[in-house]
Design an enzyme around this catalytic site. Structure first.
Site, PDB file in Angstrom:
ATOM      1  N   GLY A 151      43.526  37.790  36.776  1.00  0.00           N
ATOM      2  CA  GLY A 151      44.454  38.632  36.371  1.00  0.00           C
ATOM      3  C   GLY A 151      43.971  40.126  36.152  1.00  0.00           C
ATOM      4  N   ARG A 170      43.674  36.198  25.154  1.00  0.00           N
ATOM      5  CA  ARG A 170      43.390  37.118  26.172  1.00  0.00           C
ATOM      6  C   ARG A 170      44.744  36.984  26.853  1.00  0.00           C
ATOM      7  NH1 ARG A 170      44.488  35.551  31.618  1.00  0.00           N
ATOM      8  NH2 ARG A 170      43.122  36.907  33.118  1.00  0.00           N
ATOM      9  N   ASP A 207      47.540  38.901  33.946  1.00  0.00           N
ATOM     10  CA  ASP A 207      48.764  39.740  34.450  1.00  0.00           C
ATOM     11  C   ASP A 207      50.166  39.169  34.556  1.00  0.00           C
ATOM     12  OD1 ASP A 207      47.497  37.784  36.192  1.00  0.00           O
ATOM     13  OD2 ASP A 207      48.865  38.594  38.009  1.00  0.00           O
ATOM     14  N   THR A 224      49.406  35.742  41.707  1.00  0.00           N
ATOM     15  CA  THR A 224      48.459  34.528  41.259  1.00  0.00           C
ATOM     16  C   THR A 224      47.111  35.039  41.694  1.00  0.00           C
ATOM     17  OG1 THR A 224      47.750  32.437  40.930  1.00  0.00           O
ATOM     18  CG2 THR A 224      48.861  33.071  43.124  1.00  0.00           C
ATOM     19  N   THR A 259      48.699  28.662  38.444  1.00  0.00           N
ATOM     20  CA  THR A 259      49.819  29.567  38.045  1.00  0.00           C
ATOM     21  C   THR A 259      51.158  29.347  39.065  1.00  0.00           C
ATOM     22  OG1 THR A 259      48.459  31.130  37.111  1.00  0.00           O
ATOM     23  CG2 THR A 259      50.503  31.872  37.694  1.00  0.00           C
TER      24      THR A 259
HETATM   25  N1  ASP Z   1      46.898  35.424  37.103  1.00  0.00           N
HETATM   26  C1  ASP Z   1      46.379  34.521  36.238  1.00  0.00           C
HETATM   27  C2  ASP Z   1      45.895  35.211  34.783  1.00  0.00           C
HETATM   28  O1  ASP Z   1      44.850  35.732  35.153  1.00  0.00           O
HETATM   29  C3  ASP Z   1      45.923  33.171  36.520  1.00  0.00           C
HETATM   30  C4  ASP Z   1      46.251  32.857  38.070  1.00  0.00           C
HETATM   31  O2  ASP Z   1      46.972  33.335  38.691  1.00  0.00           O
HETATM   32  O3  ASP Z   1      45.526  31.739  38.511  1.00  0.00           O
HETATM   33  O4  ASP Z   1      46.144  34.800  34.057  1.00  0.00           O
END
Ligand code: ASP
Length: 353
Positions: free
Chosen positions: A273, A247, A250, A270, A219
């Site tokens: 989430g 889905r 965050d 990151t 991310t």
């Molecule tokens: N936070 C992101 C999510 O849950 C994924 C990530 O940051 O790796 O979609």
């Protein structure tokens, strides 16, 4: 007349006398704020050494460096923090190495669904998109929602239609296909099937496996402070490998994955989430500074290490405060991250170094 003149001067002489003065000289109290500053992340998780060749490390570093340079060009020429964030994230979205834009991971249905958000700290305005499949630069769609709509969040088809109306670049969803991410999905699916057969773990924990296996790394996020003292923050992601279709994580949720407030700081997160949503991570960092008078580092460390970690929430964040201080804590073995300041300080890091 002369008598009064001497009386007026007396306090001045008293202050310059041998007794130490209470008020330090102006230079000492002045806050040394850089003219501008910028910080980025490219995801947090377990960077498996066997997946990290020297070539790959150099390519990732290079992509981060190029993106930060773009942001610096904007900021040094007097551009806004918002512009710097958008342009920096564009380049990260174009790179297949990050789980955003071109390198977005796959859902359990074999599709790519992207989320992004954007916030400006001078007016607390925000924009976000969730579950979009055909917008080349999701971060621009988020910024367009902020600037050109009366809403904060648009999702799915409505968000895509809005992006088209704003004349953002629309691509065939196949543009987001990368062999590497597709193979990640196959590995996670195989693991899930094996686990289900063995009935050892709950289905939902395959998302965690994806993190542990370094299958969803990447991310991206950026926070910038411009010459006018304005802060902006943005986050863009493909989510988590093998997530259920539709889905939403965050990253597009203001206060969870992204937050910016000129009074305190800007944040981009990151990690897993679901935890970042439940712990309202980005806003919590701001709140600890605003109401608890904590420093940026204290606030961010508390949230990542004292709140999230004991709960099992893996991930990290980048944050930058109104004085140009930067912090980048994470509770995973690694987080791609980098920063630069107008003072010339800069760095790019992967592991806990
Ligand atoms: N936070 C992101 C999510 O849950 C994924 C990530 O940051 O790796 O979609």
């Amino acid at each position: 007349m002369r008598y009064y003149f001497i009386l007026l001067l007396l306090p001045l002489f008293a202050c310059n006398g041998s007794a130490p003065t209470e008020t330090p000289p102006a230079e000492e109290t002045k806050i040394d704020r850089p003219e501008y500053a910028l910080v980025i992340h490219g995801g947090a998780g377990t960077i498996l050494k066997e997946n990290m060749t020297d070539e790959r490390a150099a390519a990732i570093r290079n992509a981060m460096e190029t993106a930060m340079q773009k942001g610096e060009e904007v900021l040094s020429s007097g551009g806004s923090a918002a512009e710097a964030v958008e342009q920096t994230i564009w380049l990260l979205e174009d790179s297949p190495y990050f789980n955003a834009g071109k390198g977005a991971v796959f859902t359990s249905n074999g599709t790519n669904e992207m989320d992004a958000s954007f916030m400006t700290g001078h007016d607390l305005n925000a924009g976000a998109v969730g579950g979009i499949t055909n917008v080349k630069h999701p971060i621009s769609a988020a910024r367009a929602v902020l600037e050109k709509s009366e809403h904060v969040m648009l999702s799915g088809k409505g968000a895509e239609q809005f992006a088209e109306e704003q004349e953002l670049e629309i691509v065939d969803p196949r543009y987001f296909y990368t062999e590497e991410r597709y193979q990640s999905l196959q590995r996670v699916r195989a693991k899930e099937e094996a686990a289900m057969e063995a009935e050892k773990v709950r289905q939902s924990s395959t998302l965690l496996h994806a993190r542990e296996l370094d299958e969803k790394y990447g991310t991206v996020g950026c926070v910038a402070l411009d010459k006018n003292g304005n802060i902006a923050a943005g986050t863009s992601t493909g989510g988590m490998t093998n997530k259920r279709y539709n889905r939403i994580g965050d990253s597009p949720i203001i206060g969870a994955g992204t937050y910016a407030n000129n009074a305190t700081c800007g944040i981009s997160c990151t990690g897993h989430g679901e935890f970042f949503i439940r712990y309202a991570v980005a806003h919590d960092v701001h709140a600890r500074m605003a109401y608890g008078s904590l420093s940026l580092k204290e606030a961010a460390d508390q949230v990542i290490f004292d709140e999230l970690k004991p709960a099992g929430g893996t991930g990290g964040l980048i944050a930058l405060d109104k004085n140009g201080n930067i912090t980048m804590p994470f509770n995973t073995p690694g987080m791609y991250r980098g920063f630069l300041k107008s003072t010339g300080e800069k760095g790019i890091f992967f592991y806990e170094d």
